[in-house]
Motif scaffolding. Structure first.
Motif, PDB file in Angstrom:
ATOM      1  N   HIS A 276       0.329  -0.704  -9.999  1.00  0.00           N
ATOM      2  CA  HIS A 276      -0.733  -1.530 -10.580  1.00  0.00           C
ATOM      3  C   HIS A 276      -2.100  -0.862 -10.528  1.00  0.00           C
ATOM      4  N   ALA A 277      -2.273   0.113  -9.634  1.00  0.00           N
ATOM      5  CA  ALA A 277      -3.570   0.767  -9.521  1.00  0.00           C
ATOM      6  C   ALA A 277      -3.444   2.074  -8.743  1.00  0.00           C
ATOM      7  N   PHE A 278      -4.416   2.948  -8.965  1.00  0.00           N
ATOM      8  CA  PHE A 278      -4.569   4.183  -8.207  1.00  0.00           C
ATOM      9  C   PHE A 278      -5.985   4.249  -7.658  1.00  0.00           C
ATOM     10  N   ILE A 279      -6.118   4.818  -6.473  1.00  0.00           N
ATOM     11  CA  ILE A 279      -7.427   5.079  -5.871  1.00  0.00           C
ATOM     12  C   ILE A 279      -7.542   6.579  -5.618  1.00  0.00           C
ATOM     13  N   GLY A 280      -8.643   7.166  -6.056  1.00  0.00           N
ATOM     14  CA  GLY A 280      -8.831   8.602  -5.843  1.00  0.00           C
ATOM     15  C   GLY A 280     -10.140   9.071  -6.430  1.00  0.00           C
ATOM     16  N   LYS A 281     -10.207  10.366  -6.744  1.00  0.00           N
ATOM     17  CA  LYS A 281     -11.449  10.979  -7.227  1.00  0.00           C
ATOM     18  C   LYS A 281     -11.529  11.016  -8.750  1.00  0.00           C
TER      19      LYS A 281
ATOM     20  N   VAL B 208       0.844  -1.193   0.000  1.00  0.00           N
ATOM     21  CA  VAL B 208       0.000   0.000   0.000  1.00  0.00           C
ATOM     22  C   VAL B 208       0.878   1.242   0.000  1.00  0.00           C
ATOM     23  N   HIS B 209       0.610   2.141  -0.946  1.00  0.00           N
ATOM     24  CA  HIS B 209       1.318   3.414  -1.044  1.00  0.00           C
ATOM     25  C   HIS B 209       0.317   4.559  -0.965  1.00  0.00           C
ATOM     26  N   SER B 210       0.796   5.740  -0.623  1.00  0.00           N
ATOM     27  CA  SER B 210       0.025   6.964  -0.827  1.00  0.00           C
ATOM     28  C   SER B 210       0.949   7.974  -1.489  1.00  0.00           C
TER      29      SER B 210
ATOM     30  N   LYS C  56     -13.634  13.028 -11.951  1.00  0.00           N
ATOM     31  CA  LYS C  56     -13.898  14.459 -12.115  1.00  0.00           C
ATOM     32  C   LYS C  56     -15.177  14.900 -11.403  1.00  0.00           C
ATOM     33  N   ASN C  57     -16.124  13.965 -11.196  1.00  0.00           N
ATOM     34  CA  ASN C  57     -17.370  14.320 -10.498  1.00  0.00           C
ATOM     35  C   ASN C  57     -17.246  14.205  -8.981  1.00  0.00           C
ATOM     36  N   GLY C  58     -16.062  13.867  -8.503  1.00  0.00           N
ATOM     37  CA  GLY C  58     -15.822  13.798  -7.068  1.00  0.00           C
ATOM     38  C   GLY C  58     -16.050  12.440  -6.444  1.00  0.00           C
ATOM     39  N   SER C  59     -16.596  11.497  -7.199  1.00  0.00           N
ATOM     40  CA  SER C  59     -16.805  10.153  -6.664  1.00  0.00           C
ATOM     41  C   SER C  59     -15.492   9.392  -6.636  1.00  0.00           C
ATOM     42  N   ILE C  60     -15.446   8.324  -5.846  1.00  0.00           N
ATOM     43  CA  ILE C  60     -14.210   7.549  -5.636  1.00  0.00           C
ATOM     44  C   ILE C  60     -14.171   6.339  -6.561  1.00  0.00           C
ATOM     45  N   ALA C  61     -13.007   6.070  -7.088  1.00  0.00           N
ATOM     46  CA  ALA C  61     -12.839   4.907  -7.966  1.00  0.00           C
ATOM     47  C   ALA C  61     -11.436   4.349  -7.824  1.00  0.00           C
ATOM     48  N   THR C  62     -11.295   3.112  -8.265  1.00  0.00           N
ATOM     49  CA  THR C  62      -9.988   2.453  -8.393  1.00  0.00           C
ATOM     50  C   THR C  62      -9.727   2.242  -9.877  1.00  0.00           C
ATOM     51  N   TYR C  63      -8.564   2.630 -10.335  1.00  0.00           N
ATOM     52  CA  TYR C  63      -8.173   2.371 -11.727  1.00  0.00           C
ATOM     53  C   TYR C  63      -6.997   1.404 -11.753  1.00  0.00           C
ATOM     54  N   GLN C  64      -7.207   0.247 -12.360  1.00  0.00           N
ATOM     55  CA  GLN C  64      -6.100  -0.678 -12.594  1.00  0.00           C
ATOM     56  C   GLN C  64      -5.258  -0.113 -13.727  1.00  0.00           C
TER      57      GLN C  64
ATOM     58  N   PHE D 250      -0.213  -0.435  -5.108  1.00  0.00           N
ATOM     59  CA  PHE D 250      -1.178   0.576  -5.544  1.00  0.00           C
ATOM     60  C   PHE D 250      -1.014   1.838  -4.715  1.00  0.00           C
ATOM     61  N   GLU D 251      -1.391   2.966  -5.321  1.00  0.00           N
ATOM     62  CA  GLU D 251      -1.284   4.273  -4.685  1.00  0.00           C
ATOM     63  C   GLU D 251      -2.672   4.803  -4.334  1.00  0.00           C
ATOM     64  N   ILE D 252      -2.790   5.368  -3.138  1.00  0.00           N
ATOM     65  CA  ILE D 252      -3.987   6.119  -2.771  1.00  0.00           C
ATOM     66  C   ILE D 252      -3.649   7.599  -2.931  1.00  0.00           C
ATOM     67  N   CYS D 253      -4.434   8.309  -3.715  1.00  0.00           N
ATOM     68  CA  CYS D 253      -4.164   9.727  -3.947  1.00  0.00           C
ATOM     69  C   CYS D 253      -4.422  10.524  -2.669  1.00  0.00           C
ATOM     70  N   GLU D 254      -3.406  11.192  -2.185  1.00  0.00           N
ATOM     71  CA  GLU D 254      -3.544  12.008  -0.985  1.00  0.00           C
ATOM     72  C   GLU D 254      -4.208  13.350  -1.299  1.00  0.00           C
ATOM     73  N   ASP D 255      -4.871  13.889  -0.279  1.00  0.00           N
ATOM     74  CA  ASP D 255      -5.349  15.263  -0.346  1.00  0.00           C
ATOM     75  C   ASP D 255      -4.571  16.055   0.698  1.00  0.00           C
ATOM     76  N   GLY D 256      -5.218  16.980   1.376  1.00  0.00           N
ATOM     77  CA  GLY D 256      -4.527  17.728   2.420  1.00  0.00           C
ATOM     78  C   GLY D 256      -4.382  16.977   3.727  1.00  0.00           C
ATOM     79  N   LEU D 257      -4.865  15.732   3.763  1.00  0.00           N
ATOM     80  CA  LEU D 257      -4.759  14.793   4.880  1.00  0.00           C
ATOM     81  C   LEU D 257      -5.667  15.115   6.065  1.00  0.00           C
TER      82      LEU D 257
END
Length: 233
Positions: free
Chosen positions: A70-75, A27-29, A77-85, A107-114
Motif C-alpha cells: 500500500h505504500a513505500f517509505i524512502g528517499k 510493517v515491512h522493510s 531523488k534529492n535525498g529527502s524522505i517521503a511516503t508514497y501511497q 507498507f515497505e520501508i526502503c532499506e539502505d546498508g542498515l
C-alpha cells in the motif's frame, strides 16, 4: 509526514480490484540496499527520479512476482524522505504471503546498508507518523500494528524476518515502534493550546456600598447566573 500518492495501476494486484476492511497494519522493510523510492515506485513524477532499469513495481508482475504494498517509505531523488501511497488503503494487497493480505494494510520501508542512523531515524519517524495517520483513518490502535516476522509467528504471513533485521541495529523494535505510535496518538488526542476552552468574565457593577453590591448579586443569581460573585478591591 511527507505523504504523496502514485497508485500502481499497472500492477496485477491493483487490477484484481479486491477490497478489504483494514483491521491492522503490517510493517515491512525491503531487504535490499537501495533507499531510493524510484526502485519501487514509478514512473518518475519529477520528484522520484528516473529508474534506469525500469524495474519499479508499476507493472503487471514486477520481477515476475505477485507483489504489491500500500505504500513505500524512502528517499526522493534529492535525498529527502517521503511516503508514497501505491494502493488505495482498502485495496487487498499482496504483501504478507498469507491471510494478513485480507486484513492488513502493508507498507515497505526502503532499506539502505542498515548502518546509517540518520537515515534510519528519519524513515522510522515517517513510518510512525504513517501508522498514526492510518490508525486515525480506520479507528485502529498501536496494538493493531505488527511486523512481517510477527505475522509469521501468528501464522498469517510468510516466513520473513523484517523489520527485525534492521530495527535492533539502532536500538528499536516493534515494541518501541508501537509505543511511539501510542505516544503520538495520545498527543494528538489532547486539544491544542488554541483549542482549549477560554472563559471571559463580565463585571455588571461597581459599588462603594456593600449592601448595594449584595443586592445586585442577588438579582444576578435570580436571573440564573448562579456562579456570580462579589470581588472586593
Amino acid at each position: 509526514m511527507n505523504l504523496r500518492k502514485l497508485i500502481l495501476t499497472e500492477n496485477a494486484c491493483y487490477k484484481a480490484g479486491k477490497k478489504i476492511t483494514p483491521k491492522g497494519i503490517m510493517v515491512h522493510s525491503t531487504g535490499a540496499n537501495n533507499p531510493y523510492l524510484r526502485r519501487y515506485v514509478g514512473p518518475d513524477d519529477g520528484l522520484l527520479g528516473v529508474n534506469q532499469y525500469n524495474n519499479h513495481w508499476n507493472q503487471d508482475r514486477p520481477d515476475g512476482r505477485q507483489v504489491c504494498v500500500h505504500a513505500f517509505i524512502g528517499k526522493l531523488k534529492n535525498g529527502s524522505i517521503a511516503t508514497y501511497q501505491t494502493l488505495p488503503w482498502d485495496h487487498r494487497g499482496w504483501h504478507a504471503g498469507g491471510s494478513a493480505n485480507d486484513t492488513h494494510i502493508g507498507f515497505e520501508i526502503c532499506e539502505d546498508g542498515l548502518t546509517d542512523a540518520t537515515y534510519f531515524n528519519a524513515v522510522y519517524k515517517e513510518a510512525v507518523e504513517l501508522c498514526v495517520y492510518l490508525c486515525k483513518l480506520y479507528n485502529l490502535t498501536e496494538k493493531d500494528i505488527i511486523g512481517h516476522y510477527e505475522g509469521y509467528q501468528r501464522g498469517i504471513a510468510s516466513n520473513h524476518g523484517d523489520p527485525k533485521n534492521w530495527f535492533p541495529k539502532h536500538g528499536k523494535s516493534m515494541d518501541t515502534f508501537r509505543a511511539d505510535v501510542k505516544k503520538l496518538l495520545s498527543e494528538g488526542a489532547k486539544p491544542a493550546e488554541s483549542e482549549k476552552k477560554k472563559y471571559y468574565r463580565v463585571q455588571i457593577g461597581a459599588y462603594s456600598v456593600k449592601a448595594n453590591a449584595e443586592a445586585q448579586l442577588a438579582k444576578a443569581k435570580k436571573a440564573g447566573f448562579t456562579d456570580a460573585f462579589i470581588k472586593y478591591d
